[in-house]
Design an enzyme around this catalytic site. Sequence first.
Site: not given
Ligand SMILES: Cc1cc2nc3c(=O)[nH]c(=O)nc-3n(C[C@H](O)[C@H](O)[C@H](O)COP(=O)(O)O)c2cc1C
Length: 305
Positions: A219, A132
């Site tokens: 995204g 994170c």
């Molecule tokens: C608003 C938000 C909160 C997130 N919180 C976490 C989290 O608590 N733990 C985690 O491992 N990843 C967290 N992520 C990352 C997502 O799990 C993911 O790895 C990342 O957004 C890439 O995927 P995506 O492009 O489909 O969103 C978060 C992402 C977003 C957008």
Amino acid sequence: MKPELTVNIGKLKLKNPLLVASGTFGYGEEYADFIDLKKLGAIVSKTITLKPRKGNLPPRTCETPAGMLNSIGLENPGLEVFLEEKIPLLVRAGVPVIVSIASQDDPQEFIILAQKLDEIKEVAAIELNISCPNIKEKGKLIAQDPRETAALVKAVRKVTTKTLITKLSPNVTDITEIALAAESAGSDAVSLINTLIGMSIDVKTRRPRIASVVGGLSGPAIRPVALRMVWEVYQKIKIPIIGMGGIMDASSALEFFLAGASAISVGTANFINPGITIEILKGIETYLRQTKFTSIRDLTGSLKK
Ligand SMILES: Cc1cc2nc3c(=O)[nH]c(=O)nc-3n(C[C@H](O)[C@H](O)[C@H](O)COP(=O)(O)O)c2cc1C
């Protein structure tokens, strides 16, 4: 014939390979009005820490070209409230629950969390969020150092027999080194990618658009990076990869399987269309039928060069 969608991640047997990414699906309850949660392969919970965290100051999110920045800062109710209030909600969804955990100050917290979760039969697997980017207190991430990654996975492996997934960071020079470290230390699978560190400025106010100045970019903007990393890691490790980063539809989900993912997670797309997961699942099935693949497993890593 209906194509086979089941996949195995460690000891976990999932009825399909469609997961939701940690932090983008809460504890499942907000989405129950939009989709039949039972249709998902598994739910990955928002990351929890031992003690509650209020998270970072607002504004914590902003839109960017083809994506978003977030700096939530692991807001969560802490282990105790999670077990009392959130686990029952997750269990009601009727799918395996993967609990994402992180430490606040001391990596030892991962071990305490894993030990406690190991006793909870409703917990199907544990995901170690060592990646994170939004916790200020920490300097370097564990996922930025292969030795620290291996040490942590090894220590957690000793205290739990549950399926262990390690979530990797793209904010590294060579992600394969970290994936190999997680595998050799006993991780059953790796998840990739977490967000890329980014920044956005409002030129009218001359202020950053999110209070913490920098945050995690997610995204479609990050999809090519995520895909490249899944492809690189696939060639180096034997354990399954859960791919994510900018999956918006069935086609982008399929790209991840071709690059080497055994399962995929949908994150940011849930904010745009809360029903997207089910649409993606249907699209994957249609593709398998049309291309005459009898099982999703055969698609993993089947990229032609
Ligand atoms: C608003 C938000 C909160 C997130 N919180 C976490 C989290 O608590 N733990 C985690 O491992 N990843 C967290 N992520 C990352 C997502 O799990 C993911 O790895 C990342 O957004 C890439 O995927 P995506 O492009 O489909 O969103 C978060 C992402 C977003 C957008």
